[in-house]
Scaffold this motif. Structure first.
Motif, PDB file in Angstrom:
ATOM      1  N   ARG A   1       0.824  -1.214   0.000  1.00 34.13           N
ATOM      2  CA  ARG A   1       0.000   0.000   0.000  1.00 34.13           C
ATOM      3  C   ARG A   1       0.856   1.261   0.000  1.00 34.13           C
ATOM      4  NH1 ARG A   1      -4.069  -2.807   2.206  1.00 34.13           N
ATOM      5  NH2 ARG A   1      -3.314  -3.000   4.305  1.00 34.13           N
ATOM      6  N   ALA A   2       1.941   1.225   0.745  1.00 35.43           N
ATOM      7  CA  ALA A   2       2.791   2.414   0.862  1.00 35.43           C
ATOM      8  C   ALA A   2       3.496   2.734  -0.451  1.00 35.43           C
ATOM      9  CB  ALA A   2       3.815   2.220   1.979  1.00 35.43           C
ATOM     10  N   PHE A   3       3.948   1.693  -1.137  1.00 28.88           N
ATOM     11  CA  PHE A   3       4.729   1.919  -2.358  1.00 28.88           C
ATOM     12  C   PHE A   3       4.580   0.699  -3.244  1.00 28.88           C
ATOM     13  CE2 PHE A   3       8.782   1.698  -4.762  1.00 28.88           C
ATOM     14  CZ  PHE A   3       8.756   2.944  -5.357  1.00 28.88           C
ATOM     15  N   ASN A   4       3.975   0.877  -4.391  1.00 29.76           N
ATOM     16  CA  ASN A   4       3.727  -0.262  -5.268  1.00 29.76           C
ATOM     17  C   ASN A   4       4.142   0.098  -6.690  1.00 29.76           C
ATOM     18  OD1 ASN A   4       3.024  -2.826  -5.906  1.00 29.76           O
ATOM     19  ND2 ASN A   4       0.827  -2.506  -5.772  1.00 29.76           N
ATOM     20  N   ASP A   5       5.440   0.313  -6.868  1.00 33.16           N
ATOM     21  CA  ASP A   5       5.973   0.700  -8.168  1.00 33.16           C
ATOM     22  C   ASP A   5       6.381  -0.559  -8.936  1.00 33.16           C
ATOM     23  OD1 ASP A   5       7.265   1.736 -10.348  1.00 33.16           O
ATOM     24  OD2 ASP A   5       8.705   2.919  -9.211  1.00 33.16           O
ATOM     25  N   GLU A   6       5.584  -0.909  -9.924  1.00 33.37           N
ATOM     26  CA  GLU A   6       5.845  -2.118 -10.714  1.00 33.37           C
ATOM     27  C   GLU A   6       7.202  -2.079 -11.412  1.00 33.37           C
ATOM     28  OE1 GLU A   6       3.838  -4.873 -11.084  1.00 33.37           O
ATOM     29  OE2 GLU A   6       2.479  -4.032  -9.596  1.00 33.37           O
ATOM     30  N   LYS A   7       7.701  -0.881 -11.703  1.00 32.60           N
ATOM     31  CA  LYS A   7       8.958  -0.754 -12.439  1.00 32.60           C
ATOM     32  C   LYS A   7      10.177  -0.954 -11.550  1.00 32.60           C
ATOM     33  CE  LYS A   7       6.761   2.455 -15.571  1.00 32.60           C
ATOM     34  NZ  LYS A   7       6.598   3.845 -15.898  1.00 32.60           N
ATOM     35  N   ASN A   8       9.998  -0.837 -10.243  1.00 30.13           N
ATOM     36  CA  ASN A   8      11.115  -0.981  -9.317  1.00 30.13           C
ATOM     37  C   ASN A   8      11.316  -2.464  -9.013  1.00 30.13           C
ATOM     38  OD1 ASN A   8      12.813  -1.079  -7.041  1.00 30.13           O
ATOM     39  ND2 ASN A   8      12.193   0.979  -6.449  1.00 30.13           N
ATOM     40  N   ARG A   9      12.134  -3.117  -9.827  1.00 28.10           N
ATOM     41  CA  ARG A   9      12.324  -4.564  -9.723  1.00 28.10           C
ATOM     42  C   ARG A   9      12.907  -4.985  -8.374  1.00 28.10           C
ATOM     43  NH1 ARG A   9      15.451  -6.215 -15.065  1.00 28.10           N
ATOM     44  NH2 ARG A   9      13.726  -7.151 -16.172  1.00 28.10           N
ATOM     45  N   ALA A  10      13.857  -4.215  -7.866  1.00 31.14           N
ATOM     46  CA  ALA A  10      14.505  -4.570  -6.596  1.00 31.14           C
ATOM     47  C   ALA A  10      13.490  -4.571  -5.457  1.00 31.14           C
ATOM     48  CB  ALA A  10      15.643  -3.606  -6.282  1.00 31.14           C
ATOM     49  N   PHE A  11      12.643  -3.549  -5.424  1.00 29.88           N
ATOM     50  CA  PHE A  11      11.616  -3.493  -4.386  1.00 29.88           C
ATOM     51  C   PHE A  11      10.641  -4.648  -4.538  1.00 29.88           C
ATOM     52  CE2 PHE A  11       7.268  -2.364  -3.248  1.00 29.88           C
ATOM     53  CZ  PHE A  11       7.417  -2.206  -1.876  1.00 29.88           C
ATOM     54  N   ARG A  12      10.138  -4.840  -5.761  1.00 28.62           N
ATOM     55  CA  ARG A  12       9.158  -5.912  -5.994  1.00 28.62           C
ATOM     56  C   ARG A  12       9.717  -7.264  -5.556  1.00 28.62           C
ATOM     57  NH1 ARG A  12       4.276  -5.659  -6.553  1.00 28.62           N
ATOM     58  NH2 ARG A  12       4.136  -7.260  -8.100  1.00 28.62           N
TER      59      ARG A  12
END
Length: 146
Positions: free
Chosen positions: A57-68
């Protein structure tokens, strides 16, 4: 605290840190991932999954592979431990595009194997859940003509 296995202290510290209004959504998400990992260390799977929900919910950036990848790998493990196999399958499926097909074939294969391994459990769980919706399985089914 997390690396030292002091999970309660980690959760307390991270929870206090989340009250900092200057944190960016991405940093809030990373702190939630840390909280989720601490709950995993305590084998509190439901609480871990809730922390991962908050991270999404806080951060859902599909482009940020490392986070995902960071969130999905740990979320998949917690979901499996919580016997939420459908969620685990979903996580492993979503992890696959975060890998580079040219350089990370072994990691892609591992994720696919986890999907294959967990799908029967997810299907079985879904059948059981759907089957319990009927109060009396002994009654004759209603046809579409009725």
């Amino acid at each position: 605290y997390l690396a030292a296995g002091e999970y309660e202290k980690c959760i307390a510290f991270a929870t206090a840190r989340l009250k900092d209004t200057t944190l960016t959504p991405q940093h809030q998400a990373w702190v939630q991932i840390i909280v989720g990992n601490a709950w995993k260390g305590l084998e509190e799977w439901t609480k871990a999954l809730k922390a991962f929900d908050e991270a999404h919910r806080a951060f859902n950036d599909e482009k940020n592979r490392a986070f995902r990848r960071a969130i999905l790998l740990t979320e998949a493990e917690a979901a499996e431990k919580a016997k939420d196999y459908a969620r685990a399958v979903h996580c492993w499926t979503d992890i696959i595009p975060t890998y580079d097909p040219a350089e990370q074939k072994d990691l892609i294969l591992n994720a696919k194997n986890n999907v294959i391994r967990l799908q029967p459990f997810a299907r079985k769980t879904n059948r059981i859940s759907a089957g319990t919706m009927d109060e009396d399985d002994e009654k004759e089914a209603i046809s579409l003509d009725e």
